[in-house]
Design a protein around this motif. Sequence first.
Motif, PDB file in Angstrom:
ATOM      1  N   GLY A  10      54.010  52.222  36.634  1.00 66.41           N
ATOM      2  CA  GLY A  10      54.920  51.747  37.684  1.00 66.41           C
ATOM      3  C   GLY A  10      54.196  51.125  38.854  1.00 66.41           C
ATOM      4  N   ILE A  11      53.092  51.732  39.273  1.00 67.42           N
ATOM      5  CA  ILE A  11      52.310  51.177  40.381  1.00 67.42           C
ATOM      6  C   ILE A  11      51.715  49.834  39.988  1.00 67.42           C
ATOM      7  CG2 ILE A  11      50.231  51.529  41.777  1.00 67.42           C
ATOM      8  CD1 ILE A  11      50.885  54.546  41.677  1.00 67.42           C
ATOM      9  N   GLY A  12      51.270  49.718  38.738  1.00 70.14           N
ATOM     10  CA  GLY A  12      50.733  48.440  38.266  1.00 70.14           C
ATOM     11  C   GLY A  12      51.770  47.337  38.264  1.00 70.14           C
ATOM     12  N   SER A  35      47.674  34.159  40.710  1.00 70.22           N
ATOM     13  CA  SER A  35      48.341  35.359  40.209  1.00 70.22           C
ATOM     14  C   SER A  35      47.697  35.839  38.913  1.00 70.22           C
ATOM     15  CB  SER A  35      49.826  35.071  39.984  1.00 70.22           C
ATOM     16  OG  SER A  35      50.488  36.196  39.460  1.00 70.22           O
ATOM     17  N   LEU A  36      47.462  34.923  37.974  1.00 72.37           N
ATOM     18  CA  LEU A  36      46.832  35.295  36.711  1.00 72.37           C
ATOM     19  C   LEU A  36      45.397  35.764  36.925  1.00 72.37           C
ATOM     20  CD1 LEU A  36      48.061  32.542  34.205  1.00 72.37           C
ATOM     21  CD2 LEU A  36      48.699  34.946  34.252  1.00 72.37           C
ATOM     22  N   PRO A  42      41.818  44.589  38.619  1.00 69.25           N
ATOM     23  CA  PRO A  42      41.887  45.918  37.985  1.00 69.25           C
ATOM     24  C   PRO A  42      40.993  46.027  36.757  1.00 69.25           C
ATOM     25  CG  PRO A  42      43.924  44.702  37.622  1.00 69.25           C
ATOM     26  CD  PRO A  42      43.151  43.934  38.636  1.00 69.25           C
ATOM     27  N   ALA A  43      40.827  44.907  36.024  1.00 69.17           N
ATOM     28  CA  ALA A  43      39.936  44.935  34.855  1.00 69.17           C
ATOM     29  C   ALA A  43      38.502  45.238  35.276  1.00 69.17           C
ATOM     30  CB  ALA A  43      39.997  43.607  34.114  1.00 69.17           C
ATOM     31  N   SER A  49      34.236  51.563  36.606  1.00 71.53           N
ATOM     32  CA  SER A  49      34.517  52.992  36.588  1.00 71.53           C
ATOM     33  C   SER A  49      34.069  53.622  35.270  1.00 71.53           C
ATOM     34  CB  SER A  49      36.012  53.247  36.791  1.00 71.53           C
ATOM     35  OG  SER A  49      36.434  52.757  38.044  1.00 71.53           O
ATOM     36  N   ALA A  50      34.228  52.884  34.170  1.00 67.81           N
ATOM     37  CA  ALA A  50      33.810  53.402  32.874  1.00 67.81           C
ATOM     38  C   ALA A  50      32.305  53.651  32.834  1.00 67.81           C
ATOM     39  CB  ALA A  50      34.214  52.434  31.769  1.00 67.81           C
TER      40      ALA A  50
END
Length: 347
Positions: A10-12, A35-36, A42-43, A49-50
Amino acid sequence: MNIGFQCGVGIGVLAANLINFGTEKIKGGWGWRVSLAMAAVPASILTLSAILLPETPNSLIQRGNDNQKAKHVLQRIRGTTDVQAELNDLIKASSISKAINHPFKKIIQRKYMPQLVMAMAIPFFQQVTGINVITFYAPILFRTIGLGESASLMSAVVTGLVGTASTFISMLVVDKLGRRTLFMIGGIQMLLSQVIVGGIMAAQLGDQGGLSKGYSYLVLVLICTYVAGFAWSWGPLGWLVPSEIFPLEIRSAGQSITVAVGFLFTFIIAQTFLSMLCHLKSGIFFFFGGWVVVMTAFVFLLLPETKNVPIEQMDKVWKEHWFWKRIVGEVDESTKTQSTTQSMQAI
């Protein structure tokens, strides 16, 4: 924690709608490119983070690594050195899981038929509520009912806010009201809002070719009502309930089927919605409303309550259910009496 996944979705969606609304203001017609491109943000966060994400203790144990390393990671996670009891539980659970072979063969056995049906039916019904009609194509839908481009994008932001807030509400009340109650409330709420929206669009678009400003805002309110109904019922519970019904020996297979069916029908809805909107027009709300009737009846008749039921006790729940006991067999009364006696003695 399971509902937290739906909160993240939902946040996304809300973030994407905000970006779309902001980039639409860019002059020159190239705002859609921005926009794209913003999807890279996030990617990038996920990728970085990974790299920093440590292995879980369970993963270290299952892959045969030194248990001391798993213990060290567990101590960091818990913030204490007193983790031996939990480590022993993880080691025991890992040894049990390694002894389980062919979970996909097991899940098609007769005794697991209720779990298999739920693994396929719940994600299927989650998608045919029509929610992706709203989340994927909200601006197009709002343009269809007469709102301008900027107003359509802002309306999508409003529905995103409503959906995210309602998911948090579901977190707070799901263990008080129960899963079946929320399913019923959400189903009735979605059905009524869809039928009214479909009726308004059928009457107004047919007569005038568009909606007046008043009717446009009424449709927006009704769609927000629909989104709220989904966000505190089928949205989060579509992930929560499957996580509560699969025993250890079929858990991996059951969760895999649930996710696969969900994404399959997400893809199908995404590919077919525009054609459906062009051909059915207002009838698309009656189409999805019909499915809401079916799925609400399905939950009422075939899904037992899973609130406060440990996973290891779910087999007894199926055996006591009016329908599923015909398939998996009824509870052995002598065993049930013996179990009750043992419990009383333990108390």
